[in-house]
Design an enzyme around this catalytic site. Structure first.
Site, mmCIF file in Angstrom:
data_model
loop_
_atom_site.group_PDB
_atom_site.id
_atom_site.type_symbol
_atom_site.label_atom_id
_atom_site.label_comp_id
_atom_site.label_asym_id
_atom_site.label_seq_id
_atom_site.Cartn_x
_atom_site.Cartn_y
_atom_site.Cartn_z
ATOM 1 C CB SER A 170 -4.722 -3.861 -21.068
ATOM 2 O OG SER A 170 -4.867 -3.687 -19.668
ATOM 3 C CE LYS B 142 -8.006 -6.071 -18.986
ATOM 4 N NZ LYS B 142 -7.699 -6.528 -17.625
ATOM 5 C CG ASN C 283 -7.041 -10.998 -20.447
ATOM 6 O OD1 ASN C 283 -7.522 -12.007 -20.976
ATOM 7 N ND2 ASN C 283 -6.113 -11.060 -19.520
ATOM 8 C CG ASP D 287 -7.109 -10.199 -16.250
ATOM 9 O OD1 ASP D 287 -5.882 -10.324 -16.413
ATOM 10 O OD2 ASP D 287 -7.740 -9.181 -16.611
HETATM 11 P P1 NAD Z 1 -12.063 -1.592 -11.856
HETATM 12 O O1 NAD Z 1 -11.979 -0.097 -11.897
HETATM 13 O O2 NAD Z 1 -12.719 -2.318 -12.970
HETATM 14 O O3 NAD Z 1 -12.837 -2.015 -10.483
HETATM 15 C C1 NAD Z 1 -12.538 -1.415 -9.250
HETATM 16 C C2 NAD Z 1 -13.420 -1.995 -8.131
HETATM 17 O O4 NAD Z 1 -13.004 -1.411 -6.881
HETATM 18 C C3 NAD Z 1 -14.910 -1.673 -8.270
HETATM 19 O O5 NAD Z 1 -15.677 -2.755 -7.788
HETATM 20 C C4 NAD Z 1 -15.078 -0.462 -7.369
HETATM 21 O O6 NAD Z 1 -16.399 -0.337 -6.875
HETATM 22 C C5 NAD Z 1 -14.115 -0.790 -6.244
HETATM 23 N N1 NAD Z 1 -13.626 0.385 -5.529
HETATM 24 C C6 NAD Z 1 -13.132 1.529 -6.081
HETATM 25 N N2 NAD Z 1 -12.776 2.400 -5.095
HETATM 26 C C7 NAD Z 1 -13.060 1.778 -3.924
HETATM 27 C C8 NAD Z 1 -12.928 2.168 -2.551
HETATM 28 N N3 NAD Z 1 -12.466 3.363 -2.195
HETATM 29 N N4 NAD Z 1 -13.301 1.278 -1.610
HETATM 30 C C9 NAD Z 1 -13.788 0.053 -1.948
HETATM 31 N N5 NAD Z 1 -13.955 -0.355 -3.222
HETATM 32 C C10 NAD Z 1 -13.590 0.496 -4.204
HETATM 33 O O7 NAD Z 1 -10.568 -2.073 -11.628
HETATM 34 P P2 NAD Z 1 -9.955 -3.518 -11.997
HETATM 35 O O8 NAD Z 1 -9.443 -3.481 -13.373
HETATM 36 O O9 NAD Z 1 -10.936 -4.552 -11.587
HETATM 37 O O10 NAD Z 1 -8.682 -3.561 -11.026
HETATM 38 C C11 NAD Z 1 -8.823 -3.735 -9.623
HETATM 39 C C12 NAD Z 1 -7.462 -4.061 -9.007
HETATM 40 O O11 NAD Z 1 -7.022 -5.334 -9.478
HETATM 41 C C13 NAD Z 1 -6.358 -3.060 -9.393
HETATM 42 O O12 NAD Z 1 -5.544 -2.856 -8.255
HETATM 43 C C14 NAD Z 1 -5.588 -3.788 -10.476
HETATM 44 O O13 NAD Z 1 -4.237 -3.387 -10.518
HETATM 45 C C15 NAD Z 1 -5.703 -5.224 -9.993
HETATM 46 N N6 NAD Z 1 -5.540 -6.210 -11.091
HETATM 47 C C16 NAD Z 1 -4.563 -7.150 -10.942
HETATM 48 C C17 NAD Z 1 -4.385 -8.116 -11.922
HETATM 49 C C18 NAD Z 1 -3.311 -9.145 -11.742
HETATM 50 O O14 NAD Z 1 -2.958 -9.809 -12.738
HETATM 51 N N7 NAD Z 1 -2.795 -9.353 -10.541
HETATM 52 C C19 NAD Z 1 -5.196 -8.132 -13.072
HETATM 53 C C20 NAD Z 1 -6.203 -7.144 -13.186
HETATM 54 C C21 NAD Z 1 -6.368 -6.186 -12.166
#
Ligand code: NAD
Length: 295
Positions: A68, A72, A93, A115
């Site tokens: 994680s 990643k 992952n 994921d």
């Molecule tokens: P990341 O940091 O890699 O990506 C974040 C994304 O959000 C980017 O595209 C960024 O440009 C955008 N962003 C950031 N701030 C923003 C704003 N104010 N307005 C609009 N867009 C914005 O993060 P990630 O690892 O991709 O995680 C994203 C979400 O997905 C998190 O909430 C995480 O908890 C969730 N997630 C859930 C699972 C699951 O199994 N359900 C797995 C992985 C991630």
């Protein structure tokens, strides 16, 4: 509590920070229920410790390790091979220590991204497949990349990414090019601020996914879709967030009367169950896991 013997096999979880993670509880419940003499242990591994930690998968003859943040992408150079959608997403992952013909681990490490696989498995449970669908994906980060790459590998017809103007926007362009190079899925990245285009794409989309963390701390009040006029009756609305269980986007969709609205719980559960199957070859009873973990 698993009964540990001299035969017990090890799966890791390498990330930093990691002590808050629910992954060991999920994995160990599944190994126990499946009758496997396997345990998962979380290790605090940052990018500096990563090369030695990955080498330990080989040295200790572990079954593999979950990976994680912040590892990643950083783990890619230390692996021997990548699954096609992990290659497309350029993120891993799950590292599997591949087994030889005699069933024992070989030290050859293959990276997967469960994921994205988990997201599509959760939708498959609801009778929804990627095949031929048009996905509007808000975000181009880790979760979005995994969902898009895995969906493209499973036959998505097209993905329209919408992102704010940050470093992820250009990363999204590179991802879209890799998707179009490796699959027949059309992919394009647009400015999230272009509301007219967002509305146009959404009105012809099959599935909307928000993968930005909007609705979760510290963006708890954010909804990337301005109002219900952007949604249509047949649209499947999904969010990667699962705490809280209902984000402002999911509330908007539910109050607009849409019937297929899902948070990230299924994605989270199925990314774990998919990794477990890669390590042990066994399917885990999802209903049992949901009940025991109160999901
Ligand atoms: P990341 O940091 O890699 O990506 C974040 C994304 O959000 C980017 O595209 C960024 O440009 C955008 N962003 C950031 N701030 C923003 C704003 N104010 N307005 C609009 N867009 C914005 O993060 P990630 O690892 O991709 O995680 C994203 C979400 O997905 C998190 O909430 C995480 O908890 C969730 N997630 C859930 C699972 C699951 O199994 N359900 C797995 C992985 C991630």
């Amino acid at each position: 509590m698993p009964h540990i013997t001299g035969h017990t096999e090890l799966v890791g979880l390498m990330a930093y920070p990691i002590r808050h993670s629910g992954s060991p509880a999920t994995h160990n419940l599944a190994y126990d229920h499946n009758g496997d003499d396997v345990v998962q242990i979380a290790f605090e591994v940052d990018e500096k410790a990563l090369p030695a930690a990955v080498e330990s998968i080989r040295a200790l003859r572990m079954l593999g390790s979950n990976i994680s943040m912040p590892n990643k992408q950083a783990v890619l150079p230390y692996l021997d091979e990548l699954d096609a959608s992990a290659e497309m997403a350029q993120a891993v992952n799950t590292v599997v220590n591949l087994r030889g013909e005699d069933g024992t681990v070989t030290g050859r490490l293959r990276g997967y991204n469960t994921d994205g696989m988990g997201y599509w498995k959760a939708l498959a449970e609801e009778g929804i497949s990627a095949q031929g669908k048009h996905l509007v994906l808000i975000g181009c980060g880790g979760a979005a990349s995994a969902i898009a790459a895995s969906g493209a590998a499973e036959g998505l017809a097209s993905v329209d990414f919408f992102n704010i103007d940050d470093a992820f926007f250009m990363a999204g362009k590179a991802l879209a090019a890799r998707m179009e190079g490796a699959t027949s899925c059309r992919a394009a990245v647009h400015a999230l601020g272009d509301r007219e285009l967002l509305r146009e794409k959404l009105l012809e989309a099959d599935i909307l996914c928000d993968a930005t963390g909007a609705g979760m701390h510290p963006l708890e009040d954010l909804c990337n879709i301005p109002d219900a006029s952007y949604l249509h009756e047949g649209l499947v609305v999904t969010d990667t967030v699962y705490v809280p269980s209902e984000t402002p986007l999911l509330r908007l969709a539910r109050e607009a009367g849409l019937s297929r609205v899902y948070n990230g719980t299924g994605m989270m559960l199925y990314q774990a169950l998919t990794a477990i199957k890669l390590y042990t070859g066994k399917e885990t009873d999802a209903a049992y896991m949901r009940e025991k973990l109160s999901l």
